[in-house]
Write a protein that holds these residues in place. Sequence first.
Motif, short mmCIF file in Angstrom:
data_model
loop_
_atom_site.label_atom_id
_atom_site.label_comp_id
_atom_site.label_asym_id
_atom_site.label_seq_id
_atom_site.Cartn_x
_atom_site.Cartn_y
_atom_site.Cartn_z
N ALA A 75 0.83 -1.20 0.00
CA ALA A 75 0.00 0.00 0.00
C ALA A 75 0.87 1.25 0.00
O ALA A 75 2.07 1.19 0.27
N VAL A 76 0.23 2.38 -0.27
CA VAL A 76 0.98 3.64 -0.31
C VAL A 76 1.60 3.98 1.04
O VAL A 76 2.61 4.69 1.10
N ASN A 77 1.04 3.45 2.14
CA ASN A 77 1.64 3.69 3.45
C ASN A 77 2.69 2.62 3.79
O ASN A 77 3.11 2.50 4.93
N LEU A 105 9.32 -1.43 -2.16
CA LEU A 105 9.80 -0.36 -1.30
C LEU A 105 10.88 0.46 -2.00
O LEU A 105 11.11 1.62 -1.66
N LEU A 106 11.55 -0.14 -2.95
CA LEU A 106 12.58 0.54 -3.75
C LEU A 106 11.99 1.19 -4.99
O LEU A 106 12.37 2.30 -5.37
N HIS A 107 11.09 0.48 -5.66
CA HIS A 107 10.50 0.93 -6.92
C HIS A 107 9.01 0.58 -6.89
O HIS A 107 8.66 -0.60 -6.80
N ALA A 108 8.18 1.58 -6.97
CA ALA A 108 6.73 1.38 -6.83
C ALA A 108 6.07 0.91 -8.13
O ALA A 108 4.86 0.99 -8.26
N ASP A 109 6.85 0.43 -9.05
CA ASP A 109 6.33 0.01 -10.36
C ASP A 109 6.95 -1.34 -10.72
O ASP A 109 7.59 -1.98 -9.89
N PRO A 112 12.17 -1.96 -15.37
CA PRO A 112 13.39 -2.78 -15.40
C PRO A 112 14.23 -2.66 -14.12
O PRO A 112 14.83 -3.63 -13.68
N ARG A 113 14.23 -1.48 -13.51
CA ARG A 113 14.97 -1.31 -12.26
C ARG A 113 14.36 -2.16 -11.14
O ARG A 113 15.07 -2.73 -10.32
N PHE A 114 13.03 -2.24 -11.11
CA PHE A 114 12.35 -3.08 -10.13
C PHE A 114 12.76 -4.53 -10.32
O PHE A 114 13.15 -5.21 -9.37
N TRP A 115 12.66 -5.04 -11.56
CA TRP A 115 12.98 -6.44 -11.82
C TRP A 115 14.46 -6.74 -11.56
O TRP A 115 14.81 -7.85 -11.13
N ALA A 116 15.32 -5.76 -11.77
CA ALA A 116 16.74 -5.94 -11.44
C ALA A 116 16.91 -6.08 -9.92
O ALA A 116 17.74 -6.89 -9.46
N ALA A 117 16.13 -5.34 -9.15
CA ALA A 117 16.20 -5.45 -7.69
C ALA A 117 15.70 -6.82 -7.23
O ALA A 117 16.28 -7.44 -6.33
N VAL A 118 14.64 -7.32 -7.86
CA VAL A 118 14.14 -8.66 -7.54
C VAL A 118 15.20 -9.69 -7.88
O VAL A 118 15.51 -10.58 -7.07
N GLU A 119 15.77 -9.59 -9.07
CA GLU A 119 16.79 -10.53 -9.54
C GLU A 119 17.99 -10.57 -8.60
O GLU A 119 18.53 -11.64 -8.30
N ALA A 120 18.41 -9.41 -8.12
CA ALA A 120 19.57 -9.33 -7.24
C ALA A 120 19.31 -10.05 -5.91
O ALA A 120 20.23 -10.62 -5.32
#
Length: 149
Positions: A75-77, A105-109, A112-120
């Motif tokens: 959620a937004v909170n 919490l790092l990328h609200a979408d 590609p940056r989000f998926w890179a964070a998941v991958e890491a």
Amino acid sequence: REDRALAVFREDDHWRIHVSARSSERQLQATLRHSHARFGQDWFAARMQPYLPGLPKAPSALRVRPLRTLWGSLAVNDGMSLDSALLFAPEPVAEYVLVHELCHLLHADHSPRFWAAVEARFPDWREERRYFHAEGRRLKGRLRALLAG
């Protein structure tokens, strides 16, 4: 098991249910729903700890409950909700959803940056995601059957 009071316990890989002659079906379902959610919150909270370093903050809250269509949301909170049906999935599958939501919490979408964070943090995420495509309906069905009443 017949007992003096209604209670639900989690033991290793199974549940032990004590019912009394006065326990109604409605009381049993409510107790089971509550116990399942409490177990899920404890399980996910413990698995979350190793992933928190490197994140800007921890989720403001963690709720484990039946979700209609989603597996998790942030959620937004920054309150996190996870589907209690995940407790029927193999542990790596449930952990992938946890990591996925933590990465929001790092990328609200889903950039590609989000998926890179998941991958890491969870390199096998693609395999776990495929599991949902094959078995997701069955997992949600198992939860509905368990909590029906």
